[in-house]
Design a protein around this motif. Structure first.
Motif, PDB file in Angstrom:
ATOM      1  N   ALA A  50      -6.632   2.587  -9.810  1.00 17.70           N
ATOM      2  CA  ALA A  50      -6.146   2.578  -7.967  1.00 17.70           C
ATOM      3  C   ALA A  50      -4.765   2.814  -7.896  1.00 17.70           C
ATOM      4  O   ALA A  50      -3.835   3.448  -7.694  1.00 17.70           O
ATOM      5  CB  ALA A  50      -6.509   2.843  -6.813  1.00 17.70           C
ATOM      6  N   ASN A  51      -4.151   1.184  -9.000  1.00 20.18           N
ATOM      7  CA  ASN A  51      -2.660   1.195  -8.943  1.00 20.18           C
ATOM      8  C   ASN A  51      -2.507   0.206 -10.528  1.00 20.18           C
ATOM      9  O   ASN A  51      -1.926  -0.777 -10.133  1.00 20.18           O
ATOM     10  CB  ASN A  51      -2.582   0.087  -8.010  1.00 20.18           C
TER      11      ASN A  51
ATOM     12  N   LYS B 144      -5.024   3.485 -17.321  1.00 23.04           N
ATOM     13  CA  LYS B 144      -5.410   4.051 -16.515  1.00 23.04           C
ATOM     14  C   LYS B 144      -6.753   3.229 -16.129  1.00 23.04           C
ATOM     15  O   LYS B 144      -8.059   3.516 -15.066  1.00 23.04           O
ATOM     16  CB  LYS B 144      -5.001   5.045 -15.465  1.00 23.04           C
TER      17      LYS B 144
ATOM     18  N   LEU C 171       1.120  -1.362  -0.338  1.00 25.53           N
ATOM     19  CA  LEU C 171      -0.064   0.081  -0.002  1.00 25.53           C
ATOM     20  C   LEU C 171       1.171   1.005   0.014  1.00 25.53           C
ATOM     21  O   LEU C 171       0.829   1.854  -0.271  1.00 25.53           O
ATOM     22  CB  LEU C 171      -1.180  -0.266   1.375  1.00 25.53           C
TER      23      LEU C 171
ATOM     24  N   GLY D  93       3.742   5.638  -5.536  1.00 29.74           N
ATOM     25  CA  GLY D  93       4.445   4.950  -6.711  1.00 29.74           C
ATOM     26  C   GLY D  93       5.996   5.185  -6.396  1.00 29.74           C
ATOM     27  O   GLY D  93       6.482   5.191  -7.885  1.00 29.74           O
TER      28      GLY D  93
ATOM     29  N   GLN E 154       1.987   1.816  -4.071  1.00 36.39           N
ATOM     30  CA  GLN E 154       1.105   2.026  -4.289  1.00 36.39           C
ATOM     31  C   GLN E 154       0.701   3.758  -3.736  1.00 36.39           C
ATOM     32  O   GLN E 154       1.019   4.484  -5.755  1.00 36.39           O
ATOM     33  CB  GLN E 154       0.164   1.402  -4.111  1.00 36.39           C
ATOM     34  N   ALA E 155       0.897   3.976  -3.109  1.00 34.00           N
ATOM     35  CA  ALA E 155       0.494   5.645  -2.637  1.00 34.00           C
ATOM     36  C   ALA E 155       1.803   6.931  -2.986  1.00 34.00           C
ATOM     37  O   ALA E 155       1.559   7.543  -3.827  1.00 34.00           O
ATOM     38  CB  ALA E 155       0.412   5.691  -1.315  1.00 34.00           C
TER      39      ALA E 155
ATOM     40  N   GLU F 112       0.505   5.211 -15.891  1.00 30.37           N
ATOM     41  CA  GLU F 112      -0.329   5.660 -16.107  1.00 30.37           C
ATOM     42  C   GLU F 112      -0.901   5.667 -17.700  1.00 30.37           C
ATOM     43  O   GLU F 112      -2.210   6.506 -17.619  1.00 30.37           O
ATOM     44  CB  GLU F 112       0.082   7.057 -16.007  1.00 30.37           C
TER      45      GLU F 112
END
Length: 795
Positions: free
Chosen positions: A533-534, A541, A346, A352, A349-350, A538
């Motif tokens: 979210a992940n 997405k 987590l 990057g 992911q938050a 990009e």
């Protein structure tokens, strides 16, 4: 995950080559993505000795060298500009025909300022062995002259690139892969040497964990009096072979153990620490500057390693820039911790933020390996850098409970499809680190601490089956009932088959594009309702709100490769707020027809081509194409060109398709040249046919010949031809079987604001031929019908 053959043999005893390793890995479920031979780039380079070095007669900064290559012939003449070139130097010579790894230049015999040069003395940068370009490579005096540099440097060790599945965290190190290969019969796994290092006194820097949920265990020790020089050549060579740049001895040791045993760690420069090093939750608003030089904003959901001065590490992901070791480091703190996988995932992911450490911690490292890893890393530091270690401090305890699974060996046949003898299953499980207790045919299997992915009996079946080989699963036909199989395709699938065939028959090429697009590509279409979210990228997405972005991207790639005429279609789903919508999209760009002596210039596609394609595809899908109304596009001005687009509707609200020219701003966004025509057919909006009743009578051609009459009408310029033709058809549904527009004229003789529309009407008599009176009655009906839409018969 990359490994080398030589590195693998550190853990695996046996006679095998790289081909044996690749075959075994693929057989047991570790897909090999490629094998690289680093020696190939050093072909044509050899160890050579400079015999003489004289100044170039035409250039002050160049020297003319005579070089001994080890051959029986005369030495070679080489022109060199390196400042350290001198008689007696042993270096690396690139012979004519060799290709310089750094720039791909092929060496040739060439004259340099009037002196012939037969090769090049190389620097480390030119051979991609480092960044030094100030001089040529200087080898030891005992380097054998004439030896191929690939052999001398040990670059002949093949590199194997393996795709490790996310559930196999134990194979994120060379030893884990060696264990699997040994279980598969390729060699014998060597015992791991765990040194015993007691240490002297307590660590000079205290450690503790204040976040037992995110960091259940935090082990560490200090080592004083180290010398952080260069790592041994064998360690540097292995790290560089798997893509890891050598930095310094202490950093290389930490990285080596991570790739070797799958165990990340961190070594701090104690001079950069203030007070105790603590594993704790970050505080909202705190920041950390990682080793990559970037600053990250932290939240209280993240675990960090901090001292009294602030945050140093983003725990389990990346160390801090300010606490890393340098050439001046003399006292270090060795940190070995267990971080909760979910917390690491987590946090990564938050932020990057990806790293080799994160990829291992978020999969789950061996919780029972902290003490052994501490001893192994300490031994490497002492052997390479020297120093005096302290005792080990252990804060918290790792979740190292033994997991057991009830297992019936008969499941290998009933669930896995392979009948494996119980004795063989025990051998496989033991080789993989499992222990088996047999309770009268029912086994109790203890799962090793490094196999976090094993939860139940099916996982045990998978282990024994993959090591045995899935090719041993017998090919057994599925049971089949007697008679003719009932159709299984749904009405939606049948519709998709028909329109796919119709599009391909019309000359369109089918494309399959991603269901995910970037936010910028989704924006012109109103944006995407659903986003990941992940995302893996990009650019992937947002779940696509339209199929056109994918086709536009495909058209752009085709144009970049010289395609002059692009005809693409795709059948897929649009993902809107209410549901998934099956859709057919068509795109036309470039030339409709090539230039030629008859037509002259190439003809581009236009909006009428898009309309024709839309009608043909709707007809193939079962829509009543002859009864559809043409109306303006719903989203004209955003993705559609105003005035060159429209919709086909069954009534004012039921939009079955959009067609026309795409807006120039949209095509410019996707970097597609020229006018682009497109169609979107909304397959789920097409009315479903009612359940079929009795079979209709076979078609019988009419006994009487049809009659054709031409009408010319004056109509307002705003009236669409489709509305006029629809009015003509509805004038007498019994007699009129077809009507089509064959001419449109505006100009001299036609009042301003009006157009002349000519329609051919086909009349079909049934029982007897039409009389003049009947034809006049039908004509009157046609004239009256078109008058309702604002048209009059042209005199």
């Amino acid at each position: 995950m990359k490994i080398t053959l030589d590195w693998l043999k550190e853990h695996l005893d046996g006679a095998f080559d790289v081909a044996d390793v690749v075959a075994a890995l693929n057989r047991i479920g570790h897909e090999v993505e490629g094998v690289e031979n680093p020696a190939a780039k050093f072909a044509g380079f050899r160890v050579a000795k400079v015999l003489t070095a004289e100044r170039h007669p035409q250039a002050d900064k160049l020297q003319v060298l005579t070089v001994d290559t080890g051959d029986a012939g005369a030495p070679l003449t080489v022109v060199c500009g390196a400042p350290n070139a001198r008689a007696g130097l042993i270096g690396v010579l690139g012979l004519p025909g060799a290709v310089v790894p750094a720039n791909g230049m092929e060496l040739k015999v060439a004259a340099v300022r009037g002196v012939e040069s037969n090769g090049m003395m190389c620097s480390t940068r030119e051979l991609e062995l480092g960044d030094d370009h100030d001089g040529i490579i200087e080898l030891p005096e005992d380097a054998p002259i004439g030896t191929p540099f690939a052999d001398y440097s040990g670059a002949g060790d093949p590199v194997i690139d393996i795709s490790i599945t996310p559930n196999r965290q134990d194979c994120m190190g060379v030893r884990g892969i060696a264990r699997d290969l040994a279980a598969a019969g390729l060699g014998t796994l060597k015992p791991l040497d765990i040194p015993t290092i007691a240490g002297e006194g307590a660590p000079a820097t205290k450690i503790r964990t204040d976040d037992p949920e995110g960091c259940p265990a935090f082990f560490g020790r200090t080592i004083s009096g180290v010398t952080n020089g260069t790592a041994p050549e064998w360690m540097r060579r292995r790290l560089e072979a798997v893509g890891q740049r050598s930095i310094s001895a202490l950093v290389d040791i930490s990285n080596y153990v991570m790739f070797d045993l799958g165990r990340p760690s961190h070594i701090y420069d104690r001079a950069q620490l203030t007070g105790a090093l603590v594993a704790r939750r970050a505080r909202d608003g705190e920041t950390a500057t990682a080793l990559n030089g970037k600053e990250y904003a932290l939240t209280d959901t993240m675990t960090v390693l901090a001292d009294d001065s602030g945050v140093h590490d983003i725990a389990g992901i990346m160390g801090g820039e300010h606490s890393g070791c340098s050439e001046t480091t003399t006292d270090v703190l060795l940190e070995i911790a267990y971080f909760t996988p979910e917390r690491i995932a987590l946090t990564g992911q938050a932020l990057g933020l990806a790293s080799d450490a994160r990829s291992r911690f978020e999969r789950g490292v061996d919780p029972a390996f902290l003490d052994d890893a501490t001893a192994i890393i300490t031994a490497h530091v002492l052997a390479i850098c020297g120093g005096t270690p302290s005792a080990v401090t252990r804060a918290g305890a790792p979740p190292a409970e033994v997991k057991t699974v009830d297992y019936d060996p008969a499941l290998s046949a009933t669930l896995g499809g392979i009948a494996i003898a119980p004795e063989r299953q025990q051998e496989i499980l033991a080789a993989l680190g499992f222990s088996v207790t047999d309770n009268g045919g029912r086994w109790r299997v203890a799962v090793p601490s490094w196999r976090r992915d094993v939860d139940g009996a099916p996982d045990i079946v998978e282990e024994v089956a993959r090591i045995t080989g899935f090719d041993a699963v017998a090919s057994v036909p599925l049971p089949r009932t007697d008679g003719v199989a009932k159709p299984t395709a749904t009405a939606e699938q049948l519709t998709e088959r028909r329109v796919r065939r119709a599009a391909a028959t019309a000359g369109f090429d089918e494309a399959v594009t991603w269901s995910f697009i970037s936010e910028s590509d989704a924006a012109p279409f109103g944006g995407g309702t659903w986003s990941l979210a992940n995302p893996i990228s990009e650019d992937l997405k947002v779940m696509r709100p339209s199929l056109l972005p994918g086709l536009l991207a495909a058209a752009q790639r085709n144009q970049n490769r010289g395609a002059n005429s692009i005809r693409l279609f795709e059948i897929g789903r649009r993902y809107l707020s209410d549901a998934e919508h099956p859709t057919l999209a068509v795109l036309m760009a470039g030339d409709k027809s090539a230039r030629g002596w008859q037509a002259g210039k190439a003809a581009p596609f236009d909006a009428f081509d898009a309309k024709a394609a839309a009608l043909a595809l709707l007809e193939a899908a079962g829509a009543p194409a002859d009864r559809l109304q043409v109306m303006e596009a719903v989203t004209a001005g955003s993705i559609w060109h105003p005035g060159q687009s429209g919709t086909l509707r069954l009534g004012p609200k039921a939009v079955l398709a959009e067609f026309g020219a795409l807006h120039p701003l949209l095509t410019r966004h996707f970097d597609v040249d020229g006018p682009v025509m497109a169609v979107q057919v909304f397959l789920d909006a097409i009315p479903v046919k009612r359940a079929s009743g009795p079979a209709r009578a076979a078609f019988a051609p009419p006994a009487l010949q049809s009659v054709r009459r031409d009408f010319a009408f004056l109509a307002p310029a705003s009236l669409t031809a489709a509305d006029l033709v629809r009015a003509v058809r509805g004038a007498d549904k019994a007699a009129i079987v077809d009507a089509r527009l064959f001419d449109r004229f505006a100009g001299q003789g036609v009042p301003e604001g009006q157009v002349s529309l000519a329609v051919e009407v086909e009349l079909q008599p049934l029982e007897k031929s039409f009389t003049d009176a009947e034809l006049k009655a039908i004509t009157d009906k046609v004239v009256a019908a078109v008058a309702k839409v604002g048209a009059v018969l042209r005199g």
